[in-house]
Design a protein around this motif. Sequence first.
Motif, PDB file in Angstrom:
ATOM      1  N   ALA A 199      36.352  37.171  34.588  1.00 30.83           N
ATOM      2  CA  ALA A 199      36.648  38.554  34.216  1.00 30.83           C
ATOM      3  C   ALA A 199      38.143  38.878  34.327  1.00 30.83           C
ATOM      4  CB  ALA A 199      35.858  39.520  35.101  1.00 30.83           C
ATOM      5  N   GLN A 200      38.893  38.037  35.010  1.00 30.55           N
ATOM      6  CA  GLN A 200      40.317  38.293  35.231  1.00 30.55           C
ATOM      7  C   GLN A 200      41.134  37.908  34.004  1.00 30.55           C
ATOM      8  OE1 GLN A 200      41.184  39.754  38.268  1.00 30.55           O
ATOM      9  NE2 GLN A 200      38.962  39.755  38.378  1.00 30.55           N
ATOM     10  N   ASP A 201      42.305  38.524  33.883  1.00 27.22           N
ATOM     11  CA  ASP A 201      43.207  38.091  32.819  1.00 27.22           C
ATOM     12  C   ASP A 201      43.985  36.862  33.302  1.00 27.22           C
ATOM     13  OD1 ASP A 201      45.393  38.933  34.368  1.00 27.22           O
ATOM     14  OD2 ASP A 201      45.709  40.756  33.239  1.00 27.22           O
ATOM     15  N   GLU A 202      44.819  36.342  32.447  1.00 26.55           N
ATOM     16  CA  GLU A 202      45.518  35.085  32.748  1.00 26.55           C
ATOM     17  C   GLU A 202      46.391  35.184  33.993  1.00 26.55           C
ATOM     18  OE1 GLU A 202      48.599  32.169  30.424  1.00 26.55           O
ATOM     19  OE2 GLU A 202      47.123  33.262  29.238  1.00 26.55           O
ATOM     20  N   MET A 203      47.116  36.266  34.160  1.00 23.85           N
ATOM     21  CA  MET A 203      48.003  36.416  35.316  1.00 23.85           C
ATOM     22  C   MET A 203      47.199  36.549  36.613  1.00 23.85           C
ATOM     23  SD  MET A 203      50.963  39.232  36.091  1.00 23.85           S
ATOM     24  CE  MET A 203      49.841  40.549  36.454  1.00 23.85           C
ATOM     25  N   GLU A 204      46.152  37.357  36.598  1.00 21.60           N
ATOM     26  CA  GLU A 204      45.315  37.525  37.791  1.00 21.60           C
ATOM     27  C   GLU A 204      44.654  36.197  38.184  1.00 21.60           C
ATOM     28  OE1 GLU A 204      43.952  42.131  36.932  1.00 21.60           O
ATOM     29  OE2 GLU A 204      42.876  40.467  35.988  1.00 21.60           O
ATOM     30  N   ARG A 205      44.188  35.475  37.192  1.00 25.66           N
ATOM     31  CA  ARG A 205      43.568  34.172  37.443  1.00 25.66           C
ATOM     32  C   ARG A 205      44.577  33.199  38.040  1.00 25.66           C
ATOM     33  NH1 ARG A 205      41.783  32.957  32.380  1.00 25.66           N
ATOM     34  NH2 ARG A 205      40.246  34.576  32.620  1.00 25.66           N
ATOM     35  N   LYS A 206      45.827  33.210  37.534  1.00 20.89           N
ATOM     36  CA  LYS A 206      46.863  32.322  38.050  1.00 20.89           C
ATOM     37  C   LYS A 206      47.145  32.615  39.523  1.00 20.89           C
ATOM     38  CE  LYS A 206      51.679  30.910  37.494  1.00 20.89           C
ATOM     39  NZ  LYS A 206      51.507  29.891  38.469  1.00 20.89           N
ATOM     40  N   VAL A 207      47.271  33.891  39.882  1.00 21.27           N
ATOM     41  CA  VAL A 207      47.529  34.249  41.278  1.00 21.27           C
ATOM     42  C   VAL A 207      46.383  33.752  42.165  1.00 21.27           C
ATOM     43  CG1 VAL A 207      47.741  36.186  42.890  1.00 21.27           C
ATOM     44  CG2 VAL A 207      49.008  36.213  40.749  1.00 21.27           C
ATOM     45  N   PHE A 208      45.142  33.987  41.724  1.00 19.28           N
ATOM     46  CA  PHE A 208      43.977  33.564  42.500  1.00 19.28           C
ATOM     47  C   PHE A 208      43.948  32.039  42.650  1.00 19.28           C
ATOM     48  CE2 PHE A 208      39.670  32.186  43.155  1.00 19.28           C
ATOM     49  CZ  PHE A 208      39.133  33.112  44.023  1.00 19.28           C
ATOM     50  N   LEU A 209      44.119  31.325  41.550  1.00 19.74           N
ATOM     51  CA  LEU A 209      44.030  29.864  41.604  1.00 19.74           C
ATOM     52  C   LEU A 209      45.187  29.244  42.377  1.00 19.74           C
ATOM     53  CD1 LEU A 209      42.689  29.099  38.027  1.00 19.74           C
ATOM     54  CD2 LEU A 209      41.429  29.077  40.188  1.00 19.74           C
ATOM     55  N   ASP A 210      46.383  29.817  42.289  1.00 22.77           N
ATOM     56  CA  ASP A 210      47.505  29.326  43.093  1.00 22.77           C
ATOM     57  C   ASP A 210      47.210  29.512  44.581  1.00 22.77           C
ATOM     58  OD1 ASP A 210      48.887  28.613  40.823  1.00 22.77           O
ATOM     59  OD2 ASP A 210      50.338  30.255  40.935  1.00 22.77           O
ATOM     60  N   ALA A 211      46.690  30.678  44.946  1.00 26.78           N
ATOM     61  CA  ALA A 211      46.347  30.932  46.345  1.00 26.78           C
ATOM     62  C   ALA A 211      45.235  29.992  46.811  1.00 26.78           C
ATOM     63  CB  ALA A 211      45.931  32.389  46.533  1.00 26.78           C
ATOM     64  N   ALA A 212      44.256  29.753  45.948  1.00 23.52           N
ATOM     65  CA  ALA A 212      43.171  28.838  46.300  1.00 23.52           C
ATOM     66  C   ALA A 212      43.682  27.412  46.474  1.00 23.52           C
ATOM     67  CB  ALA A 212      42.077  28.883  45.232  1.00 23.52           C
ATOM     68  N   ALA A 213      44.619  26.994  45.629  1.00 27.48           N
ATOM     69  CA  ALA A 213      45.179  25.637  45.736  1.00 27.48           C
ATOM     70  C   ALA A 213      45.948  25.461  47.044  1.00 27.48           C
ATOM     71  CB  ALA A 213      46.083  25.345  44.540  1.00 27.48           C
ATOM     72  N   VAL A 214      46.774  26.438  47.382  1.00 28.07           N
ATOM     73  CA  VAL A 214      47.531  26.362  48.643  1.00 28.07           C
ATOM     74  C   VAL A 214      46.553  26.358  49.825  1.00 28.07           C
ATOM     75  CG1 VAL A 214      49.161  27.584  50.143  1.00 28.07           C
ATOM     76  CG2 VAL A 214      49.632  27.375  47.702  1.00 28.07           C
ATOM     77  N   THR A 215      45.542  27.201  49.766  1.00 29.51           N
ATOM     78  CA  THR A 215      44.555  27.273  50.842  1.00 29.51           C
ATOM     79  C   THR A 215      43.817  25.950  51.000  1.00 29.51           C
ATOM     80  OG1 THR A 215      44.290  29.632  50.456  1.00 29.51           O
ATOM     81  CG2 THR A 215      42.543  28.536  51.680  1.00 29.51           C
ATOM     82  N   LEU A 216      43.439  25.322  49.902  1.00 30.37           N
ATOM     83  CA  LEU A 216      42.775  24.022  49.975  1.00 30.37           C
ATOM     84  C   LEU A 216      43.688  22.984  50.618  1.00 30.37           C
ATOM     85  CD1 LEU A 216      40.445  22.089  49.322  1.00 30.37           C
ATOM     86  CD2 LEU A 216      41.480  21.785  47.060  1.00 30.37           C
ATOM     87  N   GLY A 217      44.949  22.956  50.211  1.00 30.78           N
ATOM     88  CA  GLY A 217      45.891  22.006  50.800  1.00 30.78           C
ATOM     89  C   GLY A 217      46.071  22.227  52.287  1.00 30.78           C
ATOM     90  N   VAL A 218      46.235  23.480  52.685  1.00 32.25           N
ATOM     91  CA  VAL A 218      46.383  23.794  54.113  1.00 32.25           C
ATOM     92  C   VAL A 218      45.118  23.391  54.877  1.00 32.25           C
ATOM     93  CG1 VAL A 218      46.538  25.724  55.758  1.00 32.25           C
ATOM     94  CG2 VAL A 218      48.107  25.603  53.825  1.00 32.25           C
ATOM     95  N   ALA A 219      43.956  23.639  54.290  1.00 30.86           N
ATOM     96  CA  ALA A 219      42.695  23.298  54.959  1.00 30.86           C
ATOM     97  C   ALA A 219      42.556  21.797  55.173  1.00 30.86           C
ATOM     98  CB  ALA A 219      41.514  23.823  54.150  1.00 30.86           C
ATOM     99  N   VAL A 220      42.904  21.014  54.173  1.00 28.72           N
ATOM    100  CA  VAL A 220      42.801  19.558  54.315  1.00 28.72           C
ATOM    101  C   VAL A 220      43.781  19.045  55.365  1.00 28.72           C
ATOM    102  CG1 VAL A 220      43.168  17.358  53.120  1.00 28.72           C
ATOM    103  CG2 VAL A 220      41.871  19.173  52.009  1.00 28.72           C
ATOM    104  N   VAL A 221      45.036  19.444  55.240  1.00 30.65           N
ATOM    105  CA  VAL A 221      46.055  18.963  56.173  1.00 30.65           C
ATOM    106  C   VAL A 221      45.750  19.441  57.595  1.00 30.65           C
ATOM    107  CG1 VAL A 221      48.503  19.148  56.776  1.00 30.65           C
ATOM    108  CG2 VAL A 221      47.834  18.744  54.407  1.00 30.65           C
ATOM    109  N   ALA A 222      45.450  20.727  57.754  1.00 31.28           N
ATOM    110  CA  ALA A 222      45.169  21.256  59.084  1.00 31.28           C
ATOM    111  C   ALA A 222      43.871  20.688  59.648  1.00 31.28           C
ATOM    112  CB  ALA A 222      45.096  22.782  59.038  1.00 31.28           C
ATOM    113  N   GLY A 223      42.871  20.510  58.801  1.00 31.58           N
ATOM    114  CA  GLY A 223      41.603  19.949  59.269  1.00 31.58           C
ATOM    115  C   GLY A 223      41.776  18.557  59.846  1.00 31.58           C
ATOM    116  N   ILE A 224      42.569  17.742  59.184  1.00 32.70           N
ATOM    117  CA  ILE A 224      42.828  16.396  59.697  1.00 32.70           C
ATOM    118  C   ILE A 224      43.630  16.468  60.994  1.00 32.70           C
ATOM    119  CG2 ILE A 224      44.057  14.236  59.214  1.00 32.70           C
ATOM    120  CD1 ILE A 224      43.186  14.670  56.251  1.00 32.70           C
TER     121      ILE A 224
END
Length: 140
Positions: A75-100
Amino acid sequence: MDTRQKAPESRRATIARSTRHLALWTGAWLLATALMTFGSLFLWPDNTVLNGLAIVMNLATGWGMILATVRYLKAQDEMERKVFLDAAAVTLGVAVVAGIAFQFYGSLPFAAMKLEIPHLILLMGITFLVTTVAGWRRLR
Protein backbone atom coordinates in the motif's frame (compact mmCIF):
# COMPACT_ATOMS: atom_id res chain seq x y z
CA MET A 1 -28.55 -8.57 -8.54
CA ASP A 2 -26.53 -5.40 -7.97
CA THR A 3 -24.19 -4.76 -10.90
CA ARG A 4 -22.75 -1.49 -9.60
CA GLN A 5 -19.04 -1.56 -9.04
CA LYS A 6 -17.50 -0.15 -5.91
CA ALA A 7 -15.58 3.07 -6.39
CA PRO A 8 -11.84 2.56 -6.04
CA GLU A 9 -10.59 3.21 -2.54
CA SER A 10 -8.53 6.35 -2.09
CA ARG A 11 -4.83 6.00 -1.39
CA ARG A 12 -5.23 7.52 2.07
CA ALA A 13 -8.02 5.05 2.93
CA THR A 14 -5.95 2.13 1.65
CA ILE A 15 -2.96 3.15 3.75
CA ALA A 16 -5.15 3.70 6.82
CA ARG A 17 -6.76 0.27 6.39
CA SER A 18 -3.45 -1.54 5.89
CA THR A 19 -1.91 0.28 8.87
CA ARG A 20 -4.90 -0.64 11.04
CA HIS A 21 -4.68 -4.30 9.99
CA LEU A 22 -0.94 -4.36 10.68
CA ALA A 23 -1.52 -2.84 14.13
CA LEU A 24 -4.24 -5.40 14.91
CA TRP A 25 -2.13 -8.35 13.79
CA THR A 26 0.89 -7.04 15.69
CA GLY A 27 -1.22 -6.65 18.83
CA ALA A 28 -2.61 -10.16 18.40
CA TRP A 29 0.90 -11.55 18.01
CA LEU A 30 2.10 -9.69 21.12
CA LEU A 31 -0.83 -11.10 23.11
CA ALA A 32 -0.19 -14.61 21.78
CA THR A 33 3.49 -14.27 22.70
CA ALA A 34 2.59 -13.11 26.21
CA LEU A 35 0.11 -15.97 26.60
CA MET A 36 2.67 -18.48 25.35
CA THR A 37 5.35 -17.14 27.69
CA PHE A 38 3.40 -16.43 30.85
CA GLY A 39 0.77 -19.12 30.41
CA SER A 40 3.41 -21.82 30.51
CA LEU A 41 4.93 -20.23 33.63
CA PHE A 42 1.84 -19.31 35.66
CA LEU A 43 -1.39 -20.69 34.19
CA TRP A 44 -0.54 -24.22 33.00
CA PRO A 45 3.08 -24.97 33.98
CA ASP A 46 3.14 -28.68 33.13
CA ASN A 47 0.44 -29.02 30.49
CA THR A 48 2.17 -29.91 27.22
CA VAL A 49 -1.08 -29.81 25.23
CA LEU A 50 -1.82 -26.21 26.22
CA ASN A 51 1.83 -25.26 25.69
CA GLY A 52 1.65 -26.79 22.21
CA LEU A 53 -1.58 -24.94 21.43
CA ALA A 54 -0.05 -21.68 22.64
CA ILE A 55 2.94 -22.23 20.34
CA VAL A 56 0.67 -22.98 17.36
CA MET A 57 -1.43 -19.88 18.12
CA ASN A 58 1.75 -17.78 18.34
CA LEU A 59 3.00 -19.11 15.00
CA ALA A 60 -0.40 -18.53 13.35
CA THR A 61 -0.71 -14.93 14.58
CA GLY A 62 2.94 -14.34 13.66
CA TRP A 63 2.20 -15.52 10.13
CA GLY A 64 -0.82 -13.21 10.02
CA MET A 65 1.40 -10.34 11.12
CA ILE A 66 3.91 -11.14 8.36
CA LEU A 67 1.16 -11.16 5.73
CA ALA A 68 -0.24 -7.89 7.11
CA THR A 69 3.26 -6.38 6.80
CA VAL A 70 3.44 -7.46 3.15
CA ARG A 71 0.02 -5.89 2.48
CA TYR A 72 1.14 -2.75 4.32
CA LEU A 73 4.24 -2.49 2.12
CA LYS A 74 2.17 -2.95 -1.04
CA ALA A 75 0.00 0.00 0.00
CA GLN A 76 3.01 2.31 0.41
CA ASP A 77 4.44 4.48 -2.32
CA GLU A 78 8.00 4.03 -3.55
CA MET A 79 9.60 6.44 -1.06
CA GLU A 80 7.73 5.03 1.96
CA ARG A 81 8.63 1.50 0.91
CA LYS A 82 12.31 2.48 0.53
CA VAL A 83 12.44 3.94 4.05
CA PHE A 84 10.79 0.81 5.49
CA LEU A 85 13.00 -1.63 3.58
CA ASP A 86 16.20 0.29 4.38
CA ALA A 87 15.29 0.23 8.08
CA ALA A 88 14.46 -3.47 7.86
CA ALA A 89 17.80 -4.22 6.15
CA VAL A 90 19.80 -2.36 8.81
CA THR A 91 17.78 -4.08 11.55
CA LEU A 92 18.44 -7.51 10.04
CA GLY A 93 22.16 -6.80 9.84
CA VAL A 94 22.30 -5.57 13.43
CA ALA A 95 20.32 -8.62 14.58
CA VAL A 96 22.67 -11.08 12.89
CA VAL A 97 25.86 -9.39 14.06
CA ALA A 98 24.58 -8.74 17.59
CA GLY A 99 23.03 -12.20 17.87
CA ILE A 100 26.34 -13.85 17.10
CA ALA A 101 28.16 -11.52 19.50
CA PHE A 102 25.53 -12.20 22.21
CA GLN A 103 26.04 -15.94 21.77
CA PHE A 104 29.82 -15.63 22.11
CA TYR A 105 29.59 -13.17 25.02
CA GLY A 106 27.28 -15.50 26.94
CA SER A 107 29.82 -18.30 26.80
CA LEU A 108 32.58 -16.20 28.39
CA PRO A 109 33.26 -16.94 32.07
CA PHE A 110 33.43 -13.26 33.04
CA ALA A 111 30.11 -12.29 31.42
CA ALA A 112 28.45 -9.78 33.76
CA MET A 113 24.94 -10.71 32.62
CA LYS A 114 23.29 -13.34 30.51
CA LEU A 115 22.12 -11.84 27.22
CA GLU A 116 18.97 -13.48 25.89
CA ILE A 117 16.44 -13.13 23.07
CA PRO A 118 14.46 -10.29 24.73
CA HIS A 119 17.63 -8.18 24.72
CA LEU A 120 18.09 -8.86 21.01
CA ILE A 121 14.43 -8.06 20.25
CA LEU A 122 14.74 -4.77 22.16
CA LEU A 123 17.89 -3.91 20.20
CA MET A 124 16.08 -4.72 16.94
CA GLY A 125 13.09 -2.54 17.86
CA ILE A 126 15.30 0.40 18.77
CA THR A 127 17.37 -0.06 15.60
CA PHE A 128 14.27 -0.16 13.39
CA LEU A 129 12.78 2.92 15.05
CA VAL A 130 15.99 4.97 14.83
CA THR A 131 16.72 4.00 11.22
CA THR A 132 13.13 4.71 10.17
CA VAL A 133 13.23 8.19 11.71
CA ALA A 134 16.66 8.80 10.15
CA GLY A 135 15.33 7.66 6.76
CA TRP A 136 12.39 10.06 6.91
CA ARG A 137 14.63 12.94 7.94
CA ARG A 138 17.11 12.18 5.18
CA LEU A 139 14.40 12.17 2.52
CA ARG A 140 12.77 15.45 3.61
